[in-house]
Motif scaffolding. Structure first.
Motif, PDB file in Angstrom:
ATOM      1  N   UNK A 151      -4.011  -7.233  -7.979  1.00 47.85           N
ATOM      2  CA  UNK A 151      -5.278  -6.513  -7.805  1.00 47.85           C
ATOM      3  C   UNK A 151      -4.961  -5.207  -7.096  1.00 47.85           C
ATOM      4  N   UNK A 152      -5.424  -4.106  -7.684  1.00 50.30           N
ATOM      5  CA  UNK A 152      -5.135  -2.771  -7.134  1.00 50.30           C
ATOM      6  C   UNK A 152      -6.463  -2.079  -6.831  1.00 50.30           C
ATOM      7  N   UNK A 153      -6.583  -1.572  -5.609  1.00 48.41           N
ATOM      8  CA  UNK A 153      -7.691  -0.698  -5.250  1.00 48.41           C
ATOM      9  C   UNK A 153      -7.099   0.691  -5.017  1.00 48.41           C
ATOM     10  N   UNK A 154      -7.607   1.643  -5.747  1.00 40.43           N
ATOM     11  CA  UNK A 154      -7.090   3.017  -5.672  1.00 40.43           C
ATOM     12  C   UNK A 154      -8.220   3.964  -5.268  1.00 40.43           C
ATOM     13  N   UNK A 155      -7.871   4.967  -4.472  1.00 42.46           N
ATOM     14  CA  UNK A 155      -8.867   5.939  -4.005  1.00 42.46           C
ATOM     15  C   UNK A 155      -8.327   7.340  -4.260  1.00 42.46           C
ATOM     16  N   UNK A 156      -9.194   8.189  -4.810  1.00 37.87           N
ATOM     17  CA  UNK A 156      -8.842   9.589  -5.090  1.00 37.87           C
ATOM     18  C   UNK A 156      -9.467  10.470  -4.004  1.00 37.87           C
ATOM     19  N   UNK A 157      -8.664  10.996  -3.079  1.00 33.04           N
ATOM     20  CA  UNK A 157      -9.230  11.702  -1.912  1.00 33.04           C
ATOM     21  C   UNK A 157      -9.554  13.175  -2.151  1.00 33.04           C
ATOM     22  N   UNK A 158      -9.383  13.688  -3.388  1.00 35.44           N
ATOM     23  CA  UNK A 158      -9.566  15.128  -3.596  1.00 35.44           C
ATOM     24  C   UNK A 158     -10.963  15.607  -3.230  1.00 35.44           C
ATOM     25  N   UNK A 177      -3.166   9.769  -5.196  1.00 33.67           N
ATOM     26  CA  UNK A 177      -3.837   8.461  -5.209  1.00 33.67           C
ATOM     27  C   UNK A 177      -3.401   7.696  -3.966  1.00 33.67           C
ATOM     28  N   UNK A 178      -4.389   7.204  -3.199  1.00 40.96           N
ATOM     29  CA  UNK A 178      -4.112   6.293  -2.092  1.00 40.96           C
ATOM     30  C   UNK A 178      -4.431   4.883  -2.604  1.00 40.96           C
ATOM     31  N   UNK A 179      -3.513   3.935  -2.472  1.00 43.80           N
ATOM     32  CA  UNK A 179      -3.701   2.628  -3.087  1.00 43.80           C
ATOM     33  C   UNK A 179      -3.290   1.498  -2.166  1.00 43.80           C
ATOM     34  N   UNK A 227       0.860  -1.186   0.000  1.00 42.11           N
ATOM     35  CA  UNK A 227       0.000   0.000   0.000  1.00 42.11           C
ATOM     36  C   UNK A 227       0.888   1.224   0.000  1.00 42.11           C
ATOM     37  N   UNK A 228       0.292   2.362  -0.321  1.00 44.88           N
ATOM     38  CA  UNK A 228       1.071   3.583  -0.330  1.00 44.88           C
ATOM     39  C   UNK A 228       0.273   4.760  -0.849  1.00 44.88           C
ATOM     40  N   UNK A 229       0.990   5.865  -1.034  1.00 50.47           N
ATOM     41  CA  UNK A 229       0.405   7.109  -1.524  1.00 50.47           C
ATOM     42  C   UNK A 229       1.219   7.537  -2.739  1.00 50.47           C
ATOM     43  N   UNK A 230       0.548   7.812  -3.805  1.00 56.02           N
ATOM     44  CA  UNK A 230       1.200   8.234  -5.034  1.00 56.02           C
ATOM     45  C   UNK A 230       0.857   9.700  -5.279  1.00 56.02           C
ATOM     46  N   UNK A 231       1.892  10.541  -5.244  1.00 57.83           N
ATOM     47  CA  UNK A 231       1.705  11.971  -5.481  1.00 57.83           C
ATOM     48  C   UNK A 231       1.900  12.261  -6.962  1.00 57.83           C
ATOM     49  N   UNK A 232       0.896  12.884  -7.565  1.00 60.71           N
ATOM     50  CA  UNK A 232       0.958  13.224  -8.974  1.00 60.71           C
ATOM     51  C   UNK A 232       0.566  14.690  -9.152  1.00 60.71           C
ATOM     52  N   UNK A 233       1.041  15.307 -10.244  1.00 61.27           N
ATOM     53  CA  UNK A 233       0.597  16.680 -10.515  1.00 61.27           C
ATOM     54  C   UNK A 233      -0.906  16.783 -10.706  1.00 61.27           C
TER      55      UNK A 233
END
Length: 504
Positions: free
Chosen positions: A188-195, A170-172, A160-166
């Motif tokens: 299998x990837x579950x991704x969440x967009x917290x914006x 994404x929290x995954x 798991x982790x946090x992906x910082x993008x411009x």
């Protein structure tokens, strides 16, 4: 792995000027107590409301993070459980193909609005192939449209982790799928967009700030009115103090309520009462002194101007001048004593035996003249009084009795208890006091009608001194006739201590 972007901002330096704050020095601006109260209230309220808003925002963001973590953990756990226990609906047997496993699992899922469920299969130069349900996401760049992000998540060794993008964070969470004895080639990837969740929190935060601002303005407005109402007596006190002069000390502050401001007004009024009495006593002192001293000064000047060279005449003039100067000295001493009567330390009460005090006064008074002195009665108790001042008053009353009696007449000195009061009295057998004089003889420089047998002439201050001493003990002087003729003067004092025995 995370990537960050930063926009630099040039530092600027400049000279700042600070406006001089209001001071209370003469010639400078003054800040009223009302404004200072409101400024402090504004500061405290602003800090409190800002703290509440920031704390609420922090709690909401923490709840968002916790909810996202629970969601990621739940989705990952469901897939892991399906991988371990699920079976292919076509064959009824466990899955042997990762592609088929991910497809069947994703067909049965219903992702949240900001959530993506993606299956990543195989490795190639272009990145893993993805399997997903058709799902519209209200974000700028979903994960299924960002091959670079998918590759970085797939290649990550973390679960798991946090992906910082411009284009958004994404929290995954990831669950790898591997055949026995082979390296993982699917996940299998579950991704969440917290914006959007954070945008909701920020919206609540801004709403709190707006509400806090409105509440702050309302509070300041109400506080301005309330502070003005509460501080109105203070302004009245200030105005009254500015209008006070030595010639007009009659203004008083109206007292309303029972709070600290009312207590301040009462204290100020009490101060004005004391000032008025002090100025009145000062004016009276000056007027009385001028009036009484003018006569002996005129006599002294007249005799000195007409004094001749004859030794006998010079001796008589010196005798007359000396006598007048002695009288002036006594007047000044009496006036100074009456002036001190206004001070709180005029009397110094202490526990003292009344019987001993009465006997001492009797012994001292016997030397004032050839009279039939009698110790009439003695109160046997201990009382709070100033023995020196009481002795001074009693001796003055005895001297007054001597002046209005003839040799051989009776003068009685004594003390007695009358209910809650202690009386120390001097009773003479002279002609008594005329009724019209009873009200004025205790005033300064006021003498009663000449009485038969009166000897000597005073300045009319003796009984005023007696009255001042009695009032200094919170008592009074009482005058009444003596049975058989004469006058009885009594100091009537309150007795704070119970008598130790019956008066004798």
């Amino acid at each position: 792995m995370t990537t960050t972007t930063a926009a630099g901002a040039p530092e600027t330096t400049g000279r700042t000027t600070t406006a001089p704050g209001p001071t209370t020095d003469t010639g400078r601006r003054r800040v009223s107590a009302r404004v200072r109260i409101l400024l402090w209230l504004l500061l405290v309220m602003a800090l409190a409301l800002a703290s509440v808003a920031m704390t609420t925002r922090s709690f909401l963001l923490r709840d968002v993070d916790n909810r996202i973590n629970r969601l990621l953990t739940q989705e990952a756990g469901e897939f892991a459980n399906f991988e371990e226990r699920g079976g292919d609906p076509r064959t009824g047997r466990p899955f042997t193909d990762a592609d088929r496993l991910l497809t069947v699992f994703l067909e049965r899922q219903y992702p949240d609005a900001d959530e993506e469920l993606i299956g990543l299969v195989g490795r190639s130069g272009a990145g893993p192939r993805q399997i997903r349900q058709p799902h519209d996401l209200p974000v700028a760049l979903p994960l299924h449209e960002d091959p670079e992000a998918r590759r970085r998540i797939f290649d990550s060794s973390e679960s798991s982790g946090v992906l910082q993008r411009p284009r958004g964070e994404i929290r995954w969470a990831k669950v790898t799928v591997a055949q026995p004895g082979r390296a993982p080639d699917a996940a299998f990837v579950v991704a969440f967009h917290p914006e959007r969740e954070r945008a909701r929190v920020n919206s609540v935060f801004r709403t709190l700030l707006v509400i806090s601002g409105v509440a702050l303005l309302l509070t300041v407005g109400i506080a301005w009115a309330v502070a003005g109402r509460i501080l109105r007596p203070v302004r009245v006190v200030r105005t009254a103090a500015a209008q006070l002069t030595e010639q007009d000390l009659t203004r008083r502050i109206p007292v309303h309520g029972h709070d600290d401001i009312a207590a301040l007004a009462e204290t100020f009024n009490g101060m004005l009462d004391r000032l008025e009495r002090a100025f009145a006593a000062q004016r009276e002192f000056v007027d009385d002194a001028g009036h009484e001293l003018r006569t002996p000064i005129t006599i002294v000047r007249g005799h000195l101007e007409v004094m001749g060279d004859d030794p006998g005449e010079r001796e008589e003039t010196v005798r007359l001048v000396t006598d007048e100067l002695d009288r002036m000295s006594r007047i000044v001493e009496d006036l100074l004593l009456l002036a001190k009567a206004e001070r709180p330390d005029f009397v110094s009460p202490e526990p003292f035996q009344v019987a001993e005090l009465t006997a001492d006064v009797y012994v001292k008074a016997r030397t004032l003249g050839e009279r039939d002195w009698q110790l009439d009665g003695v109160a046997d108790l201990e009382a709070e009084l100033d023995p020196q001042r009481i002795t001074q008053a009693m001796v003055q009353l005895a001297q007054n009795a001597v002046q209005h009696t003839t040799p051989g007449q009776t003068i009685r000195i004594g003390s007695r208890v009358d209910g809650p009061h202690l009386e120390l009295y001097v009773a003479d057998s002279g002609p008594g006091v005329q009724p019209q004089d009873a009200e004025v003889i205790f005033e300064r420089f006021r003498r009663g009608t000449a009485r038969r047998g009166a000897r000597g002439s005073g300045a009319g201050l003796g009984l005023s001194i007696v009255k001042a001493i009695a009032e200094g003990h919170r008592g009074r002087v009482r005058l009444h006739g003596t049975p058989g003729g004469g006058a009885t003067f009594a100091l009537v004092l309150h007795t704070p201590r119970a008598p130790e025995g019956d008066p004798t």
